[in-house]
Design a protein around this motif. Structure first.
Motif, PDB file in Angstrom:
ATOM      1  N   SER A 235       0.821  -1.225   0.000  1.00  0.00           N
ATOM      2  CA  SER A 235       0.000   0.000   0.000  1.00  0.00           C
ATOM      3  C   SER A 235       0.853   1.273   0.000  1.00  0.00           C
ATOM      4  CB  SER A 235      -0.901   0.095   1.241  1.00  0.00           C
ATOM      5  OG  SER A 235      -1.262  -1.107   1.745  1.00  0.00           O
ATOM      6  N   ARG A 236       2.164   1.096   0.134  1.00  0.00           N
ATOM      7  CA  ARG A 236       3.018   2.295   0.245  1.00  0.00           C
ATOM      8  C   ARG A 236       3.026   3.063  -1.077  1.00  0.00           C
ATOM      9  NH1 ARG A 236       8.398   0.629   3.071  1.00  0.00           N
ATOM     10  NH2 ARG A 236       9.459   0.674   1.072  1.00  0.00           N
ATOM     11  N   PRO A 237       2.658   4.351  -1.065  1.00  0.00           N
ATOM     12  CA  PRO A 237       2.633   5.094  -2.342  1.00  0.00           C
ATOM     13  C   PRO A 237       4.039   5.266  -2.929  1.00  0.00           C
ATOM     14  CG  PRO A 237       1.521   6.312  -0.575  1.00  0.00           C
ATOM     15  CD  PRO A 237       2.246   5.171   0.066  1.00  0.00           C
ATOM     16  N   LEU A 238       4.116   5.321  -4.256  1.00  0.00           N
ATOM     17  CA  LEU A 238       5.420   5.418  -4.933  1.00  0.00           C
ATOM     18  C   LEU A 238       6.272   6.595  -4.428  1.00  0.00           C
ATOM     19  CD1 LEU A 238       7.276   4.268  -7.182  1.00  0.00           C
ATOM     20  CD2 LEU A 238       6.208   5.926  -8.710  1.00  0.00           C
ATOM     21  N   PRO A 239       5.711   7.806  -4.267  1.00  0.00           N
ATOM     22  CA  PRO A 239       6.571   8.912  -3.803  1.00  0.00           C
ATOM     23  C   PRO A 239       7.202   8.616  -2.436  1.00  0.00           C
ATOM     24  CG  PRO A 239       4.465   9.744  -4.590  1.00  0.00           C
ATOM     25  CD  PRO A 239       4.348   8.258  -4.551  1.00  0.00           C
ATOM     26  N   ILE A 273      20.046   1.325 -10.267  1.00  0.00           N
ATOM     27  CA  ILE A 273      18.916   2.255 -10.407  1.00  0.00           C
ATOM     28  C   ILE A 273      18.678   2.952  -9.062  1.00  0.00           C
ATOM     29  CG2 ILE A 273      16.889   0.797  -9.863  1.00  0.00           C
ATOM     30  CD1 ILE A 273      16.913   2.766 -12.994  1.00  0.00           C
ATOM     31  N   MET A 274      18.939   2.247  -7.973  1.00  0.00           N
ATOM     32  CA  MET A 274      18.762   2.856  -6.649  1.00  0.00           C
ATOM     33  C   MET A 274      19.830   3.922  -6.413  1.00  0.00           C
ATOM     34  SD  MET A 274      16.121   1.351  -5.894  1.00  0.00           S
ATOM     35  CE  MET A 274      15.592   1.480  -4.200  1.00  0.00           C
ATOM     36  N   SER A 291      15.766  -1.193 -17.540  1.00  0.00           N
ATOM     37  CA  SER A 291      14.463  -1.425 -16.901  1.00  0.00           C
ATOM     38  C   SER A 291      13.668  -2.483 -17.652  1.00  0.00           C
ATOM     39  CB  SER A 291      13.600  -0.152 -16.905  1.00  0.00           C
ATOM     40  OG  SER A 291      14.298   0.922 -16.395  1.00  0.00           O
ATOM     41  N   PHE A 292      13.839  -2.508 -18.973  1.00  0.00           N
ATOM     42  CA  PHE A 292      13.081  -3.459 -19.792  1.00  0.00           C
ATOM     43  C   PHE A 292      13.435  -4.910 -19.482  1.00  0.00           C
ATOM     44  CE2 PHE A 292      12.771   0.244 -22.786  1.00  0.00           C
ATOM     45  CZ  PHE A 292      11.389   0.348 -22.751  1.00  0.00           C
ATOM     46  N   ARG A 313       9.661  -1.320  -8.330  1.00  0.00           N
ATOM     47  CA  ARG A 313       8.692  -0.243  -8.590  1.00  0.00           C
ATOM     48  C   ARG A 313       9.323   0.875  -9.421  1.00  0.00           C
ATOM     49  NH1 ARG A 313       4.884   1.556  -3.749  1.00  0.00           N
ATOM     50  NH2 ARG A 313       3.547   2.212  -5.439  1.00  0.00           N
ATOM     51  N   ILE A 314      10.587   1.124  -9.143  1.00  0.00           N
ATOM     52  CA  ILE A 314      11.276   2.179  -9.902  1.00  0.00           C
ATOM     53  C   ILE A 314      11.390   1.733 -11.371  1.00  0.00           C
ATOM     54  CG2 ILE A 314      13.391   3.589 -10.042  1.00  0.00           C
ATOM     55  CD1 ILE A 314      12.098   3.837  -7.258  1.00  0.00           C
ATOM     56  N   PHE A 315      11.776   0.473 -11.573  1.00  0.00           N
ATOM     57  CA  PHE A 315      11.878  -0.044 -12.946  1.00  0.00           C
ATOM     58  C   PHE A 315      10.516   0.027 -13.650  1.00  0.00           C
ATOM     59  CE2 PHE A 315      15.733  -2.797 -11.779  1.00  0.00           C
ATOM     60  CZ  PHE A 315      16.606  -1.954 -12.431  1.00  0.00           C
ATOM     61  N   ARG A 316       9.464  -0.315 -12.900  1.00  0.00           N
ATOM     62  CA  ARG A 316       8.123  -0.313 -13.500  1.00  0.00           C
ATOM     63  C   ARG A 316       7.762   1.091 -14.009  1.00  0.00           C
ATOM     64  NH1 ARG A 316       4.156  -2.143  -9.236  1.00  0.00           N
ATOM     65  NH2 ARG A 316       4.962  -4.236  -9.571  1.00  0.00           N
ATOM     66  N   GLU A 317       8.098   2.091 -13.209  1.00  0.00           N
ATOM     67  CA  GLU A 317       7.793   3.474 -13.615  1.00  0.00           C
ATOM     68  C   GLU A 317       8.623   3.867 -14.836  1.00  0.00           C
ATOM     69  OE1 GLU A 317       5.229   5.268 -12.433  1.00  0.00           O
ATOM     70  OE2 GLU A 317       4.891   3.389 -11.359  1.00  0.00           O
ATOM     71  N   PHE A 318       9.913   3.505 -14.810  1.00  0.00           N
ATOM     72  CA  PHE A 318      10.764   3.824 -15.971  1.00  0.00           C
ATOM     73  C   PHE A 318      10.222   3.145 -17.231  1.00  0.00           C
ATOM     74  CE2 PHE A 318      14.500   5.016 -13.193  1.00  0.00           C
ATOM     75  CZ  PHE A 318      14.635   6.293 -13.698  1.00  0.00           C
TER      76      PHE A 318
END
Ligand code: SF4
Ligand code: SF4
Length: 436
Positions: A235-239, A273-274, A291-292, A313-318
């Motif tokens: 449930s943690r929001p991305l930001p 990426i981190m 990311s792909f 999650r970061i990869f998913r956004e990218f």
């Protein structure tokens, strides 16, 4: 009508993943077909149940696929520990169809991992098994392919219903059944204040029992306590995730060391990426396009990272933003070799269950193969990759179970949709509602 046309007519889609239309996959040519019976996602017993109850259909479906793609051999991949399933399948093997025993690790069911385990071939970066002459089909899809040869459309889905429900079990649920109804049929929640988890703890998502319905790709419905660590984590929001990552990532590299795709010889290195997020700098092109290569298995965030940060999650956004800009992975590498540490860095399933704090929800499958008689279904027009299906029925029309109610739009990739119960169409508005 040939076998592939029958599959198309019946609306068969990949039951184990994103719902890729099966008839499209069968138009390919390959030397090997793998039947994916790994079911590595924790808490799921849907595929195991299909292997126990529909072993003959799985092998029939496999033969159909082998013939369609011109393959000389078929290999059914199933975990060695699932001895009953192995026994059920063994009875139907032929000289060119064999069994391959997988270890009990996660993600054994990832297509690329399975191809390497069973054939020793490495799927190239951003590639698909077909690039190395292999087609992979989930065992539930194969059973549906066999039924399609007899003119039977996909109208139900085998679903594991568990967690904090009174009577957990594995059921054949009509497509479009509201999740709240499915939970009620299993006796309802055991405790107050639960949250819905769909399709499993590693690759699934939180859902809403009042809005979500069972689709052709729903494999699991679970209730977890609202305060369960997994619920809090998902449930943690991305930001918030990004903000925590900035301060907390210690660059220990565990996410990379355990990443199944990195261990397969791909260039994906999640700790990098981190680092970009940490340093709040413009990422270099290679780190972004890598990311792909992420299959979103969740090993980095839910198993490897000591502080539960989420490179995934970061990869998913990218991936989303690159995809929207039409950027593709610049495939260059030709030679691949698996990491020498690969075999002993595989994630043991038992350890994963404990890490996720869900071991108590593991159950012996009780499979109920007869589809439920439900009063009403809301059938989505898009349960597959490609274009949404176009309705061919109108409000007020009477339909029979198995009747075509929406079809693939002309010239598009998609899947047909059929009535999962008999009754009257009471709404056609993005979904088709049928009441008995
Ligand atoms: S495992 Fe966690 S802390 Fe370590 S590098 Fe990866 S994201 Fe950072
Ligand atoms: S989710 Fe994490 S561990 Fe899995 S492939 Fe992506 S980066 Fe690797």
């Amino acid at each position: 009508m040939n076998a592939v046309e029958l599959v198309k007519k019946a609306g068969v889609v990949g039951a184990g993943g994103a719902g890729f239309p099966t008839h499209v996959k069968l138009a390919a040519k390959a030397d090997t077909v793998l039947a994916n019976g790994a079911e590595c996602e924790p808490l799921l017993f849907s595929d195991q149940s299909v292997m126990l109850g529909r072993a003959a259909e799985i092998v029939d479906g496999l033969k159909t696929v082998m013939k369609a793609v011109g393959a000389e051999r078929g290999i059914i991949c199933v975990k060695e520990k699932n001895k009953e399933a192995v026994k059920a399948l063994e009875k139907h093997l032929t000289k060119n169809i064999s069994l391959f025993g997988l270890g009990n690790f996660y993600p054994a069911g990832d297509e690329q991992i399975m191809v390497y385990e069973a054939t020793g071939r490495i799927v190239p970066e951003a590639g698909i098994p077909l690039n190395v002459g292999v087609v992979v089909q989930n065992v539930a899809t194969l059973a549906n392919i066999a039924r399609a040869q007899n003119g039977e459309a996909v109208t139900s889905r085998i679903v594991t219903i568990g967690g904090e429900v009174k009577n957990p079990g594995v059921h054949a649920v009509p497509v479009g059944t509201p999740v709240a109804d499915a939970i009620a049929r299993c006796g309802g929640p055991l405790i107050e204040n639960c949250k819905l988890l769909l399709n499993g703890p590693m690759m699934g998502r939180l859902g809403d029992p009042q809005k979500d319905v069972v689709t052709k790709t729903t494999s699991g419905i679970f209730l977890l306590p609202a305060q369960h660590p997994l619920v809090m984590r998902l449930s943690r929001p991305l930001p918030v995730d990004i903000r925590i990552s900035r301060g907390a990532c210690e660059q220990c590299r565990y996410c990379t060391d355990f990443c199944p795709r990195y261990l397969q010889g791909h260039a994906l290195q999640p700790h990098k990426i981190m680092r970009v997020i940490n340093e709040q700098r413009e990422p270099e092109a290679e780190t972004v396009t890598n990311s792909f290569l992420c299959c979103e298995c969740g090993v980095c965030d839910l198993f490897a990272c000591p502080i539960m940060l989420s490179p995934r999650r970061i990869f998913r956004e990218f991936k989303k933003s690159l995809g929207a800009r039409g950027v593709r992975f610049p495939q260059q590498k030709k030679e691949y070799a698996a990491d020498i540490h690969r075999d002993y860095r595989r994630v043991p399933k038992d350890k994963l269950l404990r890490r996720l704090d869900v071991a108590r929800y593991e159950m012996e499958p009780v499979f109920h193969d007869a589809p439920w008689e439900v009063d009403a279904v809301n059938i989505p027009m898009q349960m597959h990759l490609g274009a949404p299906a176009t309705p061919v029925v109108k409000t007020g029309e009477k339909v029979k179970r198995g009747q075509l109610i929406a079809e693939i739009p002309a010239g598009k990739m998609g899947a047909n949709v059929h009535a999962s119960i008999g009754g009257t169409v009471t709404a056609v508005n993005g979904l088709i509602r049928i009441e008995r």
